[in-house]
Design an enzyme around this catalytic site. Structure first.
Site, short mmCIF file in Angstrom:
data_model
loop_
_atom_site.label_atom_id
_atom_site.label_comp_id
_atom_site.label_asym_id
_atom_site.label_seq_id
_atom_site.Cartn_x
_atom_site.Cartn_y
_atom_site.Cartn_z
N THR A 128 -7.26 -16.90 -3.64
CA THR A 128 -8.37 -17.24 -5.26
C THR A 128 -7.56 -18.84 -5.64
O THR A 128 -6.24 -18.78 -5.78
CB THR A 128 -7.85 -16.42 -5.65
OG1 THR A 128 -8.18 -16.18 -6.72
CG2 THR A 128 -6.56 -15.52 -5.89
N ASP A 129 -8.22 -18.91 -6.58
CA ASP A 129 -7.52 -19.88 -6.98
C ASP A 129 -6.69 -19.20 -8.61
O ASP A 129 -6.10 -20.20 -9.34
CB ASP A 129 -8.84 -20.90 -8.13
CG ASP A 129 -9.70 -19.72 -9.19
OD1 ASP A 129 -9.52 -18.41 -9.18
OD2 ASP A 129 -11.10 -20.23 -9.80
N GLU A 130 -6.67 -18.32 -8.67
CA GLU A 130 -5.54 -17.50 -9.92
C GLU A 130 -3.95 -17.86 -8.92
O GLU A 130 -3.52 -17.95 -10.19
CB GLU A 130 -5.76 -16.07 -10.52
CG GLU A 130 -7.43 -15.90 -10.16
CD GLU A 130 -7.46 -14.72 -11.25
OE1 GLU A 130 -6.61 -14.08 -10.95
OE2 GLU A 130 -8.72 -13.79 -10.99
N TYR A 152 -2.19 -9.18 -9.95
CA TYR A 152 -2.80 -9.35 -9.09
C TYR A 152 -2.61 -10.67 -8.25
O TYR A 152 -2.57 -11.02 -6.93
CB TYR A 152 -4.66 -9.49 -9.28
CG TYR A 152 -5.31 -10.21 -8.92
CD1 TYR A 152 -5.53 -9.15 -7.43
CD2 TYR A 152 -6.30 -11.24 -9.14
CE1 TYR A 152 -7.08 -10.59 -6.58
CE2 TYR A 152 -6.63 -11.67 -7.60
CZ TYR A 152 -7.10 -11.76 -6.55
OH TYR A 152 -8.24 -12.39 -5.89
N LYS A 156 -1.37 -12.73 -4.75
CA LYS A 156 -2.28 -13.11 -3.47
C LYS A 156 -1.25 -14.45 -3.30
O LYS A 156 -1.73 -14.78 -2.40
CB LYS A 156 -3.82 -13.76 -4.08
CG LYS A 156 -4.41 -12.63 -4.40
CD LYS A 156 -5.16 -11.73 -2.94
CE LYS A 156 -5.97 -13.39 -2.20
NZ LYS A 156 -6.67 -12.04 -1.47
N PRO A 207 -17.74 -5.92 -22.78
CA PRO A 207 -16.31 -5.73 -23.72
C PRO A 207 -15.98 -6.97 -23.67
O PRO A 207 -15.95 -7.13 -22.39
CB PRO A 207 -15.95 -4.73 -22.72
CG PRO A 207 -16.07 -4.64 -22.08
CD PRO A 207 -17.98 -4.74 -22.23
N PRO A 276 -3.77 -8.14 -21.29
CA PRO A 276 -2.32 -8.42 -21.20
C PRO A 276 -2.60 -10.08 -20.44
O PRO A 276 -2.73 -9.83 -19.24
CB PRO A 276 -1.18 -7.58 -20.60
CG PRO A 276 -2.46 -6.61 -21.29
CD PRO A 276 -3.74 -6.85 -20.94
#
Ligand code: NAD
Ligand code: TDX
Length: 345
Positions: A128-130, A152, A156, A207, A276
């Site tokens: 993932t790009d994260e 997460y 990854k 939200p 957060p």
């Protein structure tokens, strides 16, 4: 599909991207066998694969990628693995990180070991790009250091680095894709786009975390799957490939576009307490992927309109998902936030 690989295992194929990928590869005639291994967690859904089950090339196995015995047996009968299986939701990784470590890190290790033992022709790790973390300016290149900031993305990143290490240490022909925020049909309604579409259809509040000015790089699932297929076939072993379509949008802008498509008022938006450690911005340099011949085919306008239509026309798919465990999670995640939220535009 690679000309070399006729028997493939896809893990996590009952989830959002994996099921769209299974549909893509079975639409071609390159495979003689596609095994989908999926644990069917809350995010896995056999309904996502319903139209594929009659295909004689398709086999579904319910099981855990962290189960070494099962994985070894299945790996002995295929030539390659594409690993989509993961706990995939950032908010859940903040609340309950353990499953992220056991599936995303340990499960990937189990798959890599089996692929090595059985001399597989290819291993594609869906990353993932994260893993790059928050990117204040410019865009991430594959050679950039990984700097994950949530449980997460740290899990990854662990899997991503482990896969690369199996290439270096054991010569396993590994390729890694680092995909951007993906949207489209069959996405579980906990992620921003399907959550906001389904809430808006029901005139429920949306939200929006913090100021809503966080930016993501959005890609339609068909484009993401086509890129994974291409990297699987043509990617250089030991390399990672960023997969993004260059559709940069802030969450608040995206929310406005969804509301316009759904003909719902901006007063449904609630600004609520932020996630957060929320990464403000992701952006990908995709020149390595485009050099393989890939180009995105779906514009953000067309993709969002098609996705809104899909959720409008598939209430029978998503309504049953918004019950039971989902509602308990929703209350924990959003109950207090919505009660204290402010109506936004
Ligand atoms: P998803 O949550 O919709 O699907 C994950 C699937 O994995 C589910 O079917 C689940 O049952 C299965 N699974 C979970 N744990 C398992 C285990 N231990 N053993 C076997 N199966 C298990 O996720 P998604 O959005 O389709 O993401 C697929 C992959 O793509 C993930 O690896 C994710 O990190 C990555 N990714 C997702 C996005 C995105 O925007 N959705 C972007 C980039 C990368
Ligand atoms: O209720 C929400 N309100 C909100 O403002 C939710 C669920 C999200 N958001 C914000 C957080 C993010 O800035 O919207 C943005 C997108 O959130 P998610 O859909 O949760 O995606 P993100 O956290 O960006 O991660 C996604 O993209 C990369 C996928 O969930 C990952 O699996 C993927 O690796």
């Amino acid at each position: 599909m690679s000309d070399l690989v006729r028997r493939l295992m896809v893990t996590g194929g009952a989830g959002f991207i994996g099921s769209n990928f299974a549909r893509l590869v079975l639409a071609g005639d390159g495979l003689e066998k596609l095994v989908v291994l999926d644990k069917l967690t809350y995010a896995g859904n056999l309904a996502n694969l319903e139209d594929l089950r009659a295909d004689p090339r398709f086999a579904f196995v319910q099981g855990d990628i962290a189960d070494g015995t099962l994985v070894d047996e299945l790996a002995s009968d295929v030539q390659a693995i594409i690993n989509f299986a993961a706990e995939s939701h950032v908010d859940r990784s903040i609340e309950a990180p353990e499953a992220f470590i056991t599936t995303d890190v340990y499960g990937t290790y189990v798959l890599l070991e089996a692929a090595r033992r059985h001399g597989h022709a290819r291993f594609l790790q869906v990353s993932t790009d994260e893993v790059y973390g928050h990117v204040p300016t410019g865009s991430s290149r594959e050679s950039d250091p990984l700097s994950p900031r949530s449980p997460y993305s740290a899990s990854k990143a662990g899997a991503d680095l482990l896969a690369m290490a199996y290439h270096v240490t054991h010569g396993l022909p590994v390729v890694v894709t680092r995909g951007a925020n993906t949207y489209g049909p069959y996405q579980y309604p906990e992620k921003l786009i399907p959550l906001f579409i389904t809430n808006a259809i029901d005139d429920e509040p949306l939200p929006l975390y913090g100021d809503g000015l966080q930016q993501r790089d959005w890609i339609h699932v068909d484009d993401h799957c086509a890129a994974i297929d291409l990297v699987f076939r043509l990617g250089e072993a030991g390399s990672a490939y960023n997969v993004g379509a260059g559709n940069h949008a802030t969450n608040i802008d995206l929310t406005g576009r969804l509301l316009a498509l759904l003909e719902r008022p901006a007063s449904l938006v609630r600004h609520v307490a932020d996630r957060p450690g929320h990464d403000r911005r992701y952006a990908l340099d995709t020149s390595r992927l485009t050099a393989l011949g890939w180009q995105p085919q779906v514009t953000l306008d067309d993709g969002l309109a098609a996705t809104v239509r899909w959720y409008q026309q598939h209430e029978a798919w998503w309504r049953p998902l918004k019950s039971g465990e989902y509602l308990e999670y929703y209350r924990r995640q959003y109950g207090d936030r919505l009660a204290a939220g402010t109506v936004g535009a």
